[in-house]
Scaffold this active site. Sequence first.
Site, PDB file in Angstrom:
ATOM      1  N   TRP A 171     100.130  25.973   6.996  1.00  0.00           N
ATOM      2  CA  TRP A 171      99.454  27.275   7.030  1.00  0.00           C
ATOM      3  C   TRP A 171     100.325  28.269   7.762  1.00  0.00           C
ATOM      4  CZ3 TRP A 171      94.828  27.311  11.035  1.00  0.00           C
ATOM      5  CH2 TRP A 171      95.181  26.575  12.168  1.00  0.00           C
ATOM      6  N   HIS A 200      97.451  48.670   2.599  1.00  0.00           N
ATOM      7  CA  HIS A 200      97.940  49.324   1.373  1.00  0.00           C
ATOM      8  C   HIS A 200      99.289  48.758   0.922  1.00  0.00           C
ATOM      9  CE1 HIS A 200      94.829  52.555   1.311  1.00  0.00           C
ATOM     10  NE2 HIS A 200      94.680  52.096   2.543  1.00  0.00           N
ATOM     11  N   HIS A 221      96.804  46.684  -4.325  1.00  0.00           N
ATOM     12  CA  HIS A 221      95.736  46.896  -3.351  1.00  0.00           C
ATOM     13  C   HIS A 221      94.712  47.908  -3.847  1.00  0.00           C
ATOM     14  CE1 HIS A 221      98.358  50.302  -2.234  1.00  0.00           C
ATOM     15  NE2 HIS A 221      97.253  50.858  -1.797  1.00  0.00           N
ATOM     16  N   ASP A 260      92.063  51.083  -2.925  1.00  0.00           N
ATOM     17  CA  ASP A 260      91.846  52.245  -2.053  1.00  0.00           C
ATOM     18  C   ASP A 260      90.363  52.576  -2.028  1.00  0.00           C
ATOM     19  OD1 ASP A 260      94.703  54.477  -2.711  1.00  0.00           O
ATOM     20  OD2 ASP A 260      94.542  52.547  -1.698  1.00  0.00           O
ATOM     21  N   HIS A 313      89.693  56.047   2.889  1.00  0.00           N
ATOM     22  CA  HIS A 313      91.148  56.123   3.047  1.00  0.00           C
ATOM     23  C   HIS A 313      91.615  57.580   3.154  1.00  0.00           C
ATOM     24  CE1 HIS A 313      95.407  55.601   2.447  1.00  0.00           C
ATOM     25  NE2 HIS A 313      95.414  55.819   1.155  1.00  0.00           N
ATOM     26  N   HIS A 353      94.254  61.017  -4.703  1.00  0.00           N
ATOM     27  CA  HIS A 353      93.577  60.591  -3.476  1.00  0.00           C
ATOM     28  C   HIS A 353      92.506  61.594  -3.055  1.00  0.00           C
ATOM     29  CE1 HIS A 353      97.138  57.975  -3.058  1.00  0.00           C
ATOM     30  NE2 HIS A 353      96.374  57.219  -2.302  1.00  0.00           N
TER      31      HIS A 353
HETATM   32  O1  LIG Z   1      97.009  54.923  -0.832  1.00  0.00           O
HETATM   33  C1  LIG Z   1      98.215  54.714  -0.714  1.00  0.00           C
HETATM   34  O2  LIG Z   1      98.700  53.578  -0.552  1.00  0.00           O
HETATM   35  C2  LIG Z   1      99.097  55.862  -0.846  1.00  0.00           C
HETATM   36  O3  LIG Z   1      99.638  56.016  -1.913  1.00  0.00           O
HETATM   37  C3  LIG Z   1      99.246  56.802   0.307  1.00  0.00           C
HETATM   38  C4  LIG Z   1      98.840  56.422   1.567  1.00  0.00           C
HETATM   39  C5  LIG Z   1      98.989  57.314   2.633  1.00  0.00           C
HETATM   40  C6  LIG Z   1      99.529  58.569   2.447  1.00  0.00           C
HETATM   41  C7  LIG Z   1      99.931  58.963   1.188  1.00  0.00           C
HETATM   42  C8  LIG Z   1      99.787  58.084   0.111  1.00  0.00           C
HETATM   43  S1  LIG Z   1     100.322  58.587  -1.465  1.00  0.00           S
HETATM   44 MN   LIG Z   2      96.594  52.827  -1.184  1.00  0.00          MN
END
Ligand SMILES: O=C(O)C(=O)c1ccccc1S
Ligand SMILES: [Mn+2]
Length: 261
Positions: free
Chosen positions: A64, A72, A76, A78, A82, A210
């Site tokens: 293990w 992320h 993954h 979101d 986030h 996002h």
């Molecule tokens: O959600 C993510 O992994 C991601 O693409 C992202 C994360 C944090 C800031 C900008 C972005 S663009």
């Molecule tokens: Mn992400």
Amino acid sequence: NSRNDVLSQLVAAIGSGGVEVVDLTQTLSEATPVLVLPPEFGQCAPFSREVISRYDERGVAWYWSNFTVCEHTGTHFDAPVHWVSGKDLPANSVDTIAPADFVASAVVIDCSAEAETDPDFLLDRSHIEAWEAAHGPVPARSWVLFRTDWSKRDVDAYTNRREDGAHTPGPNAEAVRYLIEERDIIGFGVETIGTDAGQAHLLTPPYPAHTLLHGAGRYGLQCLENLDRLPATGTVLVAAPLKIENGSGSPLRVLALVAKT
Ligand SMILES: O=C(O)C(=O)c1ccccc1S
Ligand SMILES: [Mn+2]
């Protein structure tokens, strides 16, 4: 008694090959490329691991490891929390999202040809409407999987980083608004690192995928592969993130159920 309910039929179809289970997940390892933000920001940790034992003096019969990973990293999920636009929504973290949302239909919009010629290609409402002319309306509460064949690239072409950041495809704001407001999608899935295009910080609003998806309580899936093995319509997607308390996302296994006609 041989049950004939829908779930028994599903399990039987998987066993007989009538339903194929397609793995849409990148293998997670120390080599998994991660998002790189401008140096003034905190960074996403790559996957790393420390073997605790492997049938040796540290543990004679067991293998293990401890591993470290960002929520992320790699393939993954979101969650709305986030992004700042989703921070005050109910049920907005991976541990509070309704479990029914982790099993949903999915459609595939293939823009691999456009992305091949333009790494900064942006999916527009017009591309979605052209897809709908051929396949019908995007079903409500479905995932829209944006196929670019980016997952087939070697690591440098996959991350495609230049001095001004990454150059990778994604949706523009009009496309995301249309999918949310007119089609009530559950989320948007991509092969690239980030549901947003690499140059999305220059769009309005910045990072429209996002900002708008999570602001409307929708989800993202990133770093998918094998979208070329899916039909345009009819897939059932199983995407259940780790139940991290107040988590913004998590690496996960994404499986697509595809009926073999
Ligand atoms: O959600 C993510 O992994 C991601 O693409 C992202 C994360 C944090 C800031 C900008 C972005 S663009
Ligand atoms: Mn992400």
